[in-house]
Every structure is written in structure tokens, then in C-alpha cells.
Motif scaffolding. Sequence first.
Motif, PDB file in Angstrom:
ATOM      1  N   CYS A 195       4.652  -1.633  -8.288  1.00  0.00           N
ATOM      2  CA  CYS A 195       3.677  -1.005  -7.381  1.00  0.00           C
ATOM      3  C   CYS A 195       4.458  -0.165  -6.370  1.00  0.00           C
ATOM      4  CB  CYS A 195       2.880  -2.059  -6.617  1.00  0.00           C
ATOM      5  SG  CYS A 195       1.903  -3.093  -7.690  1.00  0.00           S
ATOM      6  N   HIS A 196       4.029   1.064  -6.191  1.00  0.00           N
ATOM      7  CA  HIS A 196       4.748   1.971  -5.291  1.00  0.00           C
ATOM      8  C   HIS A 196       3.770   2.622  -4.326  1.00  0.00           C
ATOM      9  CE1 HIS A 196       8.409   1.946  -7.840  1.00  0.00           C
ATOM     10  NE2 HIS A 196       7.507   1.658  -8.769  1.00  0.00           N
ATOM     11  N   ALA A 197       4.266   2.978  -3.149  1.00  0.00           N
ATOM     12  CA  ALA A 197       3.417   3.687  -2.188  1.00  0.00           C
ATOM     13  C   ALA A 197       4.298   4.573  -1.329  1.00  0.00           C
ATOM     14  CB  ALA A 197       2.674   2.685  -1.310  1.00  0.00           C
ATOM     15  N   ARG A 198       3.680   5.619  -0.786  1.00  0.00           N
ATOM     16  CA  ARG A 198       4.400   6.480   0.149  1.00  0.00           C
ATOM     17  C   ARG A 198       4.111   5.965   1.549  1.00  0.00           C
ATOM     18  NH1 ARG A 198       7.447  10.332  -0.335  1.00  0.00           N
ATOM     19  NH2 ARG A 198       7.496  11.992   1.212  1.00  0.00           N
ATOM     20  N   CYS A 199       5.145   5.455   2.189  1.00  0.00           N
ATOM     21  CA  CYS A 199       4.929   4.793   3.487  1.00  0.00           C
ATOM     22  C   CYS A 199       6.011   5.229   4.467  1.00  0.00           C
ATOM     23  CB  CYS A 199       5.062   3.274   3.387  1.00  0.00           C
ATOM     24  SG  CYS A 199       4.331   2.496   1.977  1.00  0.00           S
ATOM     25  N   LYS A 200       5.758   4.918   5.719  1.00  0.00           N
ATOM     26  CA  LYS A 200       6.783   5.079   6.735  1.00  0.00           C
ATOM     27  C   LYS A 200       7.087   3.675   7.261  1.00  0.00           C
ATOM     28  CE  LYS A 200       7.956   8.672   9.751  1.00  0.00           C
ATOM     29  NZ  LYS A 200       7.588   9.976  10.234  1.00  0.00           N
ATOM     30  N   VAL A 201       8.348   3.273   7.209  1.00  0.00           N
ATOM     31  CA  VAL A 201       8.697   1.934   7.684  1.00  0.00           C
ATOM     32  C   VAL A 201       9.173   2.056   9.122  1.00  0.00           C
ATOM     33  CG1 VAL A 201      10.129  -0.111   7.308  1.00  0.00           C
ATOM     34  CG2 VAL A 201       9.437   1.301   5.358  1.00  0.00           C
ATOM     35  N   ILE A 202       8.520   1.353  10.026  1.00  0.00           N
ATOM     36  CA  ILE A 202       8.886   1.441  11.437  1.00  0.00           C
ATOM     37  C   ILE A 202       9.322   0.064  11.918  1.00  0.00           C
ATOM     38  CG2 ILE A 202       8.043   2.021  13.741  1.00  0.00           C
ATOM     39  CD1 ILE A 202       6.144   3.961  12.245  1.00  0.00           C
ATOM     40  N   ARG A 203      10.571  -0.010  12.331  1.00  0.00           N
ATOM     41  CA  ARG A 203      11.116  -1.303  12.741  1.00  0.00           C
ATOM     42  C   ARG A 203      10.975  -1.413  14.248  1.00  0.00           C
ATOM     43  NH1 ARG A 203      16.196  -3.447  10.962  1.00  0.00           N
ATOM     44  NH2 ARG A 203      14.920  -5.258  10.552  1.00  0.00           N
ATOM     45  N   CYS A 204      10.495  -2.530  14.732  1.00  0.00           N
ATOM     46  CA  CYS A 204      10.339  -2.656  16.175  1.00  0.00           C
ATOM     47  C   CYS A 204      10.657  -4.073  16.616  1.00  0.00           C
ATOM     48  CB  CYS A 204       8.936  -2.267  16.603  1.00  0.00           C
ATOM     49  SG  CYS A 204       7.710  -3.393  16.029  1.00  0.00           S
ATOM     50  N   GLN A 205      10.912  -4.194  17.904  1.00  0.00           N
ATOM     51  CA  GLN A 205      11.354  -5.469  18.446  1.00  0.00           C
ATOM     52  C   GLN A 205      10.450  -5.898  19.589  1.00  0.00           C
ATOM     53  OE1 GLN A 205      15.531  -5.525  19.420  1.00  0.00           O
ATOM     54  NE2 GLN A 205      15.509  -7.483  18.385  1.00  0.00           N
ATOM     55  N   GLY A 206      10.081  -7.141  19.585  1.00  0.00           N
ATOM     56  CA  GLY A 206       9.400  -7.695  20.749  1.00  0.00           C
ATOM     57  C   GLY A 206       7.925  -7.346  20.819  1.00  0.00           C
ATOM     58  N   VAL A 207       7.257  -8.091  21.683  1.00  0.00           N
ATOM     59  CA  VAL A 207       5.810  -7.992  21.819  1.00  0.00           C
ATOM     60  C   VAL A 207       5.395  -6.612  22.300  1.00  0.00           C
ATOM     61  CG1 VAL A 207       3.812  -8.976  23.012  1.00  0.00           C
ATOM     62  CG2 VAL A 207       5.763 -10.415  22.438  1.00  0.00           C
ATOM     63  N   GLU A 208       6.067  -6.142  23.379  1.00  0.00           N
ATOM     64  CA  GLU A 208       5.623  -4.909  24.024  1.00  0.00           C
ATOM     65  C   GLU A 208       5.718  -3.722  23.078  1.00  0.00           C
ATOM     66  OE1 GLU A 208       3.478  -3.654  26.464  1.00  0.00           O
ATOM     67  OE2 GLU A 208       3.726  -5.818  26.519  1.00  0.00           O
ATOM     68  N   GLU A 209       6.865  -3.642  22.394  1.00  0.00           N
ATOM     69  CA  GLU A 209       7.076  -2.513  21.494  1.00  0.00           C
ATOM     70  C   GLU A 209       6.043  -2.537  20.357  1.00  0.00           C
ATOM     71  OE1 GLU A 209      11.341  -1.962  20.821  1.00  0.00           O
ATOM     72  OE2 GLU A 209      10.816  -0.848  19.013  1.00  0.00           O
ATOM     73  N   SER A 210       5.787  -3.715  19.819  1.00  0.00           N
ATOM     74  CA  SER A 210       4.817  -3.810  18.717  1.00  0.00           C
ATOM     75  C   SER A 210       3.424  -3.442  19.209  1.00  0.00           C
ATOM     76  CB  SER A 210       4.759  -5.227  18.152  1.00  0.00           C
ATOM     77  OG  SER A 210       6.006  -5.803  18.093  1.00  0.00           O
ATOM     78  N   ARG A 211       3.105  -3.897  20.415  1.00  0.00           N
ATOM     79  CA  ARG A 211       1.767  -3.646  20.958  1.00  0.00           C
ATOM     80  C   ARG A 211       1.532  -2.142  21.162  1.00  0.00           C
ATOM     81  NH1 ARG A 211      -1.048  -6.813  25.373  1.00  0.00           N
ATOM     82  NH2 ARG A 211       0.935  -7.719  25.925  1.00  0.00           N
ATOM     83  N   ILE A 212       2.555  -1.468  21.714  1.00  0.00           N
ATOM     84  CA  ILE A 212       2.417  -0.029  21.957  1.00  0.00           C
ATOM     85  C   ILE A 212       2.267   0.706  20.619  1.00  0.00           C
ATOM     86  CG2 ILE A 212       3.651   2.024  22.800  1.00  0.00           C
ATOM     87  CD1 ILE A 212       4.876   0.139  24.949  1.00  0.00           C
ATOM     88  N   LEU A 213       3.081   0.270  19.663  1.00  0.00           N
ATOM     89  CA  LEU A 213       3.025   0.921  18.346  1.00  0.00           C
ATOM     90  C   LEU A 213       1.643   0.818  17.729  1.00  0.00           C
ATOM     91  CD1 LEU A 213       6.246   0.015  16.376  1.00  0.00           C
ATOM     92  CD2 LEU A 213       5.323   2.276  16.810  1.00  0.00           C
ATOM     93  N   LEU A 214       1.094  -0.386  17.796  1.00  0.00           N
ATOM     94  CA  LEU A 214      -0.177  -0.630  17.117  1.00  0.00           C
ATOM     95  C   LEU A 214      -1.327   0.169  17.735  1.00  0.00           C
ATOM     96  CD1 LEU A 214      -0.368  -2.417  14.642  1.00  0.00           C
ATOM     97  CD2 LEU A 214      -1.483  -4.138  16.018  1.00  0.00           C
ATOM     98  N   ARG A 215      -1.120   0.638  18.976  1.00  0.00           N
ATOM     99  CA  ARG A 215      -2.159   1.464  19.604  1.00  0.00           C
ATOM    100  C   ARG A 215      -2.229   2.840  18.946  1.00  0.00           C
ATOM    101  NH1 ARG A 215      -0.387   0.758  25.279  1.00  0.00           N
ATOM    102  NH2 ARG A 215      -0.955  -1.376  25.714  1.00  0.00           N
ATOM    103  N   GLU A 216      -1.110   3.216  18.316  1.00  0.00           N
ATOM    104  CA  GLU A 216      -1.079   4.551  17.716  1.00  0.00           C
ATOM    105  C   GLU A 216      -1.868   4.570  16.418  1.00  0.00           C
ATOM    106  OE1 GLU A 216       2.962   5.760  17.414  1.00  0.00           O
ATOM    107  OE2 GLU A 216       3.350   5.325  19.514  1.00  0.00           O
ATOM    108  N   ASP A 217      -2.052   5.804  15.929  1.00  0.00           N
ATOM    109  CA  ASP A 217      -2.867   5.965  14.728  1.00  0.00           C
ATOM    110  C   ASP A 217      -2.361   5.129  13.564  1.00  0.00           C
ATOM    111  OD1 ASP A 217      -4.667   7.550  15.787  1.00  0.00           O
ATOM    112  OD2 ASP A 217      -3.857   9.442  15.003  1.00  0.00           O
TER     113      ASP A 217
END
Length: 457
Positions: free
Chosen positions: A21-43
Amino acid sequence: MSMGEDPAEEWRDVSGWAGTCHARCKVIRCQGVEESRILLREDGPWLPRGGGCSYGDAAILDQGRLLQLKPPSGDPILSAAATPTDLQSPSVSVSAAVTLRQLLPLLARQGLTLPVVPGVLDATVGGMLAADVHGKNHLSRGSIRDVTVALQLLLPSGEVIDCDRDREPEIFRGTIGGMGLTGVILEARLAVIPLLADRVEVQVLATKNLQESLAQLDRLAASEEHVAAWIDPTARGSEFGRGIVVGGTVVATDRVVRSNRSSWDLPRGHRFPAGFSWALSPIGIRCHNAVRHALARIGRRQRSWELERLLFPLERWRDWKKIYQPDGFHQHQSLIPEDRCSGTIRELLELSNRARCPSTLVVIKKMRKGAGGLSFGAEGMTLSMDFKATAGVKEILHHCDSRVADVGGRVYLAKDSTLTPELLRRMYPQVDQFLSLRNRIDPDRKLNSDLSRRLEI
Ligand SMILES: Cc1cc2nc3c(=O)[nH]c(=O)nc-3n(C[C@H](O)[C@H](O)[C@H](O)COP(=O)(O)OP(=O)(O)OC[C@H]3O[C@@H](n4cnc5c(N)ncnc54)[C@H](O)[C@@H]3O)c2cc1C
């Protein structure tokens, strides 16, 4: 460019572990609660991804972003707060990003280990919880759900909650086994047990046919903790279903107690010899299985193994899946209810023999009653069959899916790539409850996966 995004990281092809199974994705590595929370607000759409060890499309999302947590910086991974506090029932808090390969040696330093582990060391805590993984000891210990005390979860709304069996119990229940669709697991508190020894006495029983394989599996499962049967998928006639049943229980010995060692040296595995793809031809598979069975027949029944050989047998070879290149492979793992085991396992093995290239690896384990929801575990036997991706294999997998649904069984979503929405609903009748939870916490479907799109969940 969004936060946490590596400028060098472009949209790229990401595949499921089995390479089919294959997909075209962007892998975004993040650390900690704050960074993940800000990221998830984005599209979005977004999908949490762990070690990428799920075989099919559970950890990929075409045209979406994969959020991969980085383990906390610095050592040790287990912070002071993670030290077992309640000696009656010790537990540790760990980052969801930590892999078993990292976590088990750290726990071993404290003389501890996890009661439930799947057969792969690169799985992360987050991925194990999202798939509600099981080991070879489901009968005695259950799945990872049974040893999970609490979770910290980043909801699709950006809110971070702590949940357990009393606080937000519905979210806790749905997240374990929820295939990453309820939020990003940031941390988990897991029960731990003493690590008693680094070697284990195992019984290795060569069996003559399917009936004997299932009977020995039952017998060993009654006395040993970790038990699995390997079946020779190429044996025919009176030897159909012959195999090797292996079982062992870790007990404290006065020879080597792991807690006296500084760590647990987990295997990196031998390099798989190049040029071995001939071994996947029907004749190669037949020879390999015949030799393996013969060696078990003439070998000793009682053996002393390193614990990792019993728990993680596939880790003995670092890159064995390369043998399936370039097209990859499929694993069909199903749960067959107790009263239908013998006939259905025979039928599925016979079905698999119709593949142009027969199944390369077949394993059977026993399971006890599970928790429902999207969790795989239920009373019965689980049958796993690996197939090289060749023409016609998908058709056989579809047949297997339907037969499993007909007998009231289910397919494991962490391995699946062929199930349909209709069959999923027959196998997992509580899917509607899961969907109401999704509607409540993620009405806009910020989180998705190729699996959730395919299965309409
Ligand atoms: C060789 C091999 C042997 C295996 N043996 C077993 C076995 O014995 N028993 C068993 O049960 N399974 C087994 N598996 C399957 C494996 O344990 C599961 O697929 C597990 O989910 C892998 O964890 P991961 O970190 O790689 O998750 P991924 O494959 O990256 O993701 C799996 C799912 O978890 C979700 N997820 C990942 N991280 C998070 C997070 N932080 N928060 C929320 N969701 C998240 C993803 O969205 C995805 O839906 C095996 C796999 C391999 C390759």
C-alpha cells in the motif's frame, strides 16, 4: 511551510510495512505537546504515525500529513515521573513515540518489562495502543488495553486530555484499538511486571497434521504463557497442517536474572543473504518448510532459548522482508471463533493453497475474549498467512475475508489491506459506536487514514 516541517521533507511516497500500500504523504516530525497542538490546528487531513509497522494502509494517508512524534530529547526516555510508584501494581509513564527497541532495555535496567508485546521491536507505544496489539500470551494477559492504566491524548480539536477507565472512559475505550482516528496519543501509563530471566525453557513439538497441531496448541496453551504454532502451508494429504508448536513461560532461575544486568541487548538481527528470492518460489517454500519441520522432528523437545527468540522470532533477520521486493507482500490475519476453529482454519489454508504462489508463513495463536469496539481480540484462534504480492492474491484474500465474516470472525486492521466497509460492519458490529465517538470529537474528520477512507470509518 508548517511548524515542525523539515524544509527538505517533500511530499513523498510512503508505504505500509509490507510494501503493498502506497500513498503520497508529507511526514512531519514534532516534539512535545505544544508543538503537536499547534501543528494539528493547521490544515489537514492528518494522521498520527508511529514506527510504520502496520502492514497495510493503517498508517498512511494519501495527500495528507503524517504526524510522527519524536521521543523526548535526552536520556533516559523514562523520566523521574516514570519510575514505578505503586509497588502493588507498578506502572510507568512513557512517551507514545518510544519504540519497544528503546523501551525494553530501559525497563530491564529496573528489572521490569511489559506484560504484553507484539512480535516487532520497531513498534511505538502510540502505534501499539492504536492497534490494541497482542502477543503470544493473549490467553493469559489479554491485549495492551488490559495493561494500559491511562493515556494523554491530543484531540483533533487541539485540546489535550488525560483519560482512563473513569475519566473520559468512552474516549479511552475508543482510542485503544482506534487506529489513530480519535487523536494523537502523547503519553501512556502502562503496567509493568518483573523481568524474571533472560532465558526461557521452551517446548518445541513437531506435529503430524492440522488436528494434532491444534490439539498441541490447546495443550501447551493450558500450561505455558507464550504459545504459537507455525504451520507448514505446503504439506499435503495426510500431513496437511503439520507444524511446530512452541510454548514457554518465563520463570525466575538462579542462573541469570535480568535485573542484575545493565540492560537487555535486543537483537539487531542478521542481514538477510542477498539473492535469496528463489526461496519464494513454490519449490523454495516447500523445501524451506520441509527442512524446518524435519529439524524440529529430530531436535530436542525441551530447549533453552533467549527470551527474545520466543517473543520476537522475526527479529532474528534484520531485513527479511526484502525477499518480497519489489512488489511486497500481504498478511491475512483473522480471528476464528472457538467453535469454528478447526473447520475454518482448514478451509482458509486450502483456499490459500490456490494462490499461484502459496502462503510463505502461517502462524496460529490462541486468544481470549476481548474488549469489542475495533479491537481485534476475541475468543478463538488467530490465523496469520503471508503471501507474496502476485497476480490473483487479492482475490484469495477477498475470499478469506468473506469466509471469516461468515463464521463470525474478524480480520486484524493493523494487517489488513483488502477488507470492504460491508465486511467490516459484519466483523466489528460495534463500529457504529466508534463512529458516534468520531462524530463527537472529530466532526470535520481532521484525522483520516487510507484505511479509514477505504472502510468508511
Ligand atoms: C514483523 C511484525 C510482527 C508483528 N507482530 C505483531 C503481533 O505479534 N501482535 C500484534 O498485535 N501486532 C503485530 N504487528 C503489528 C504491529 O504491532 C502494529 O501494526 C502496531 O500498530 C505497530 O506500531 P507502529 O508504531 O509501527 O504503528 P504504525 O504502523 O505507525 O501505526 C499503526 C496505527 O497506529 C496509529 N498511531 C501510531 N502512533 C500513534 C499515536 N501516537 N497516537 C495515535 N495513533 C497512533 C496510526 O495512525 C495507525 O493507525 C507486527 C508487525 C510486524 C511488522
